[in-house]
Design an enzyme around this catalytic site. Structure first.
Site, PDB file in Angstrom:
ATOM      1  N   GLU A 157       1.114  -1.451   0.309  1.00 53.12           N
ATOM      2  CA  GLU A 157       0.152  -0.006  -0.117  1.00 53.12           C
ATOM      3  C   GLU A 157       1.118   1.317  -0.279  1.00 53.12           C
ATOM      4  O   GLU A 157       0.202   2.134  -0.811  1.00 53.12           O
ATOM      5  CB  GLU A 157      -1.217   0.071   1.358  1.00 53.12           C
ATOM      6  N   PHE A 194     -11.679  -5.786  13.352  1.00 51.11           N
ATOM      7  CA  PHE A 194     -10.767  -7.217  13.095  1.00 51.11           C
ATOM      8  C   PHE A 194     -10.689  -5.203  11.512  1.00 51.11           C
ATOM      9  O   PHE A 194     -11.099  -5.470  11.244  1.00 51.11           O
ATOM     10  CB  PHE A 194     -11.654  -8.007  12.793  1.00 51.11           C
ATOM     11  N   GLN A 195      -9.464  -5.141  11.262  1.00 57.66           N
ATOM     12  CA  GLN A 195      -8.600  -4.144  10.723  1.00 57.66           C
ATOM     13  C   GLN A 195      -9.112  -3.316  10.768  1.00 57.66           C
ATOM     14  O   GLN A 195      -9.262  -2.556   9.812  1.00 57.66           O
ATOM     15  CB  GLN A 195      -8.965  -5.382   9.340  1.00 57.66           C
ATOM     16  N   LYS A 201     -17.942   0.221   5.325  1.00 57.80           N
ATOM     17  CA  LYS A 201     -18.043  -1.007   4.063  1.00 57.80           C
ATOM     18  C   LYS A 201     -20.145  -0.755   3.873  1.00 57.80           C
ATOM     19  O   LYS A 201     -20.380  -0.946   2.576  1.00 57.80           O
ATOM     20  CB  LYS A 201     -17.923  -2.458   4.526  1.00 57.80           C
ATOM     21  N   MET A 222      24.392   8.164   3.394  1.00 54.56           N
ATOM     22  CA  MET A 222      24.781   9.677   3.801  1.00 54.56           C
ATOM     23  C   MET A 222      24.769   9.092   4.496  1.00 54.56           C
ATOM     24  O   MET A 222      25.176  10.366   5.331  1.00 54.56           O
ATOM     25  CB  MET A 222      23.267   9.807   3.440  1.00 54.56           C
TER      26      MET A 222
END
Lengths: 162, 584
Positions: free
Chosen positions: B50, B112-113, B162, B477
């Site tokens: 993602e 959940f999630q 949802k 760096m």
């Protein structure tokens, strides 16, 4: 220097968190904050007391203005305005001082809103000086509890700039 | 006719002119993905992470100037997107990120999630929304695009439960948005612009510092006109690169920590600094109290909070850079060009001397590839006609120093947040926007491993993205800072410990091949040019593994917090670099 900032904001969930998050995220200090609906239920009015030098206050007002949910930002300190705060103070004086508490509350135009055998709860409204003066007079009496609303502020008519 | 929330979302995106969505599916965004199953106008590009989806949307936005769109699921999908969102926020990139959310009934239940992504991203978005009613969807999307792309651009997140995407209502596309708390100011204050013109006319040693705002507002021509007309040299910050032609005689390159000697000297010596669409980042100013000590400062920026945040300003102008410069140029046109040339003669001569005194340099070697040499060769072979993205660190600075960008939106780099792993997915986004352009990610061996899984996205979508890995086996760096400021104690920056005589891990050629891309490696300077030519010829995704001198440092360098004229330079008498054993 201390500044009182008045905000007109959208009355939506999450707005308070956006504003408080801005202060904490950028390391600014909130001394008091009060919020409530206006006559239009779509908007809330918020009064924030904060402190900082000119540069910080300028940043605070600009950053607040940048928030999409903030409609208007006014640094009340720049204008003639009225400030009020209300406190509820519960004191538990010794027997001999009970009348003294009532007298002082009277002088400050306070109201006793609850009393018990050992305590008085007094409601006081006023500007910062008055509130602080009353609290310091009550201190020797034995303050059990103190709650404050935080300041609210309104501009005097005419919008006179100081 | 009533349609579903998911259908409303796609219809709204189409109305906003969206062609690509970079995304990754999951449980609570299935309603939207299900509609995408049949939809052919909108292409969903499946990334492999993602974070990469958001970077790809960001790269698309930076390359085109249009809003990029990402779509991810709730919880881990959304939290993975946060780095991408913060990257876009710091660099003012217009993206709209759609996140799935658990059904409204379950919000707050630790479902959940579930993650409070609106809460999490509040400080790193320009604005964000949680849509609780399907009837608000179309308006919210319209507002999101409006906020993301106007004023100072930035990322906007829309959280979509949802049951909202599954709900049904009539689709009504709003004609316009009404946001009483959001009114960006585009026109600069006339009186202030007059003041600015007066200061420019009076100044003898002026310099323009141009930032990302020039590119965001499309003020490339106006800036060039101002510089050429008034003969004022221009230095471009990392975000401003390409906003003024890098090969122009008036160009000073980049200022700041790894800026050119002449850019920093010009700023410090100037009597007038014209800051255009930049925000005085600490990497540009160094010690702010000692920054441009003799200069009056004109600051043009669309974001009022940028002004007087870090440095004092004499003439603040809040407004759109393009609009302000247009007015300013008109005011300045009164004097003829020859007059300006005459006035600037001494100052430009001085700058020319500085340019000759300390140009950008590195020491070429016949034995070991210098990373700067690779960047130079890329410039030479592409003739500057490519979109360059970068990772973060030495690769980024060399890409900024040794390649000259003449056009805006050809240099794409994570400036503010400094996100390693940005360049490759951003290159993928840019390649989608410009399928026929040569898109090259200049990378380091550390950064590229932070989103290396996107090889799959590039190969499967047949993207000819080229990745030039300047492989020094170090987090270069950070190693440079350890060498200069921590007594050479290379704590955990060695990606491949040199003393163990190990083969280099991973073998980038094999990684590329495993994904079906082309992997090429160069170990000697003589191999660099043929390898680049071969890579640029193929239409496939290519990883180029350049085994470069690990000791090379980015110079000039101003230590953090020092005034920008306290510069360190390359020491010329360095010993020859050790030869390394590498995978054959």
């Amino acid at each position: 220097m201390r500044h009182t900032i008045s905000l007109m904001v959208e009355n939506k969930f999450g707005v308070l968190s956006r504003i408080s998050g801005l202060f904490s995220g950028r390391g600014y200090n909130i001394e008091s904050l009060s919020v409530g609906e206006t006559t239009d239920p779509n908007y809330s009015q918020m009064t924030i007391v904060t402190s900082g030098d000119d540069r910080i206050i300028e940043q605070i007002t600009k950053q607040l203005n940048k928030l999409v949910d903030v409609i208007k930002v006014t640094d009340m300190t720049e204008f003639e305005h009225v400030e009020r705060e209300m406190i509820l103070i519960k004191v538990a004086p010794i027997q001999q001082k009970r009348t003294e508490v009532l007298e002082l509350a009277g002088i400050f135009r306070g109201r006793v809103v609850d009393s018990s055998e050992s305590t008085y709860t007094v409601e006081i409204t006023g500007d910062e000086k008055k509130i602080e003066a009353f609290i310091s007079l009550m201190r020797p009496m034995g303050i059990k509890e103190l709650v404050r609303t935080g300041k609210v502020s309104i501009m005097r008519e005419g919008l006179k700039k100081k | 006719m009533k349609i579903s929330g998911a259908e409303i979302i796609l219809e709204s995106l189409k109305r906003e002119g969206v062609k690509y969505i970079f995304g990754y599916p999951g449980g609570v965004v299935l309603n939207i993905f299900d509609v995408l199953y049949e939809n052919t106008d909108l292409r969903l590009i499946l990334t492999r992470h993602e974070q990469a989806a958001v970077h790809a949307a960001d790269g698309y936005a930076r390359a085109t100037g249009k809003a990029g769109v990402a779509l991810v699921t709730s919880g881990p999908g959304a939290t993975n997107a946060v780095t991408g969102i913060a990257t876009a926020s710091m660099d003012s990139v217009p993206i709209v990120v759609l996140t799935g959310q658990v059904p409204t009934m379950l919000i707050g239940n630790d479902a959940f999630q579930e993650a409070d992504i609106v809460g999490i991203t509040r400080p790193c978005t320009k604005h964000n929304f949680l849509v609780k009613d399907v009837n608000d969807l179309a308006m919210t999307i319209k507002e999101a695009f409006h906020i993301a792309t106007t004023g100072r651009p930035g990322p906007v997140l829309i959280d979509l439960p949802k049951d909202v995407t599954g709900g049904k209502t009539e689709f009504v596309w709003p004609e316009k948005v009404d946001l009483p708390g959001y009114k960006p100011k585009y026109e600069g204050n006339k009186w202030m612009i007059n003041q600015a013109a007066a200061l420019i006319e009076k100044s003898r040693k002026p310099v323009i510092v141009a930032g990302g705002g020039v590119i965001a507002s499309g003020a490339y021509k106006e800036l060039k006109e101002l510089a050429e007309m008034t003969q004022i040299p221009v230095t471009t910050t990392l975000m401003g690169i390409g906003g003024f032609p890098g090969s122009h005689p008036l160009s000073l390159g980049m200022p700041g920590m790894h800026g050119t000697y002449y850019a920093n000297r010009s700023i410090q010596d100037s009597d007038l600094l014209i800051a255009v669409g930049m925000r005085f980042d600490d990497r540009v100013t160094g010690k702010t109290d000692a920054f441009a000590p003799n200069a009056s400062i004109i600051h043009i920026d669309i974001d009022p909070t940028s002004i007087k945040k870090n440095v004092r300003v004499d003439v603040p102008i809040v407004g759109d850079v393009k609009k302000v410069l247009t007015v300013l140029n008109k005011l300045l046109k009164t004097e003829s060009k020859s007059q300006w040339k005459e006035i600037r003669k001494a100052w430009l001569k001085q700058i020319d001397d500085w340019k000759h005194e300390r140009p950008l340099t590195y020491t070429y070697s016949d034995d070991v590839i210098k990373p700067q040499y690779v960047v130079e060769k890329i410039y030479e072979l592409t003739k500057g006609d490519a979109i360059i993205t970068t990772e973060v660190g030495q690769n980024q600075m060399w890409a900024a120093q040794f390649y000259k960008y003449d056009k805006p939106r050809t240099f794409i780099s994570s400036g503010g947040l400094g996100t390693m792993g940005f360049g490759f997915p951003a290159a993928i986004g840019a390649q989608f926007a410009f399928p026929d352009k040569l898109v090259i990610d200049i990378a380091g061996d550390g950064s590229i491993q932070m989103n290396i899984q996107e090889l799959a996205t590039a190969v499967i979508n047949k993207l000819p993205v080229k990745v030039a890995i300047l492989n020094n086996r170090y987090l270069g760096m950070v190693r440079q800072w350890q060498e200069l400021f921590y007594g050479g104690r290379y704590a955990h920056t060695q990606l491949n410990p040199l003393n163990m005589a190990l083969d280099v891990v991973p073998d980038f050629v094999k990684v590329a091949e495993a994904y079906g891309a082309v992997g090429l490696r160069a170990e000697k300077p003589s191999e660099v040019e043929p390898l680049l030519k071969e890579a640029f010829k193929t239409k496939k995704t290519v990883f180029m593994d350049f085994i470069v001198d690990w000791k090379e440092k980015v110079y000039p360098m101003v230590p953090a917090g020092a005034p920008i004229d306290h510069m360190m330079f390359e020491e010329k008498e360095e010993k020859p670099a050790k030869k390394l054993k590498v995978v054959k």
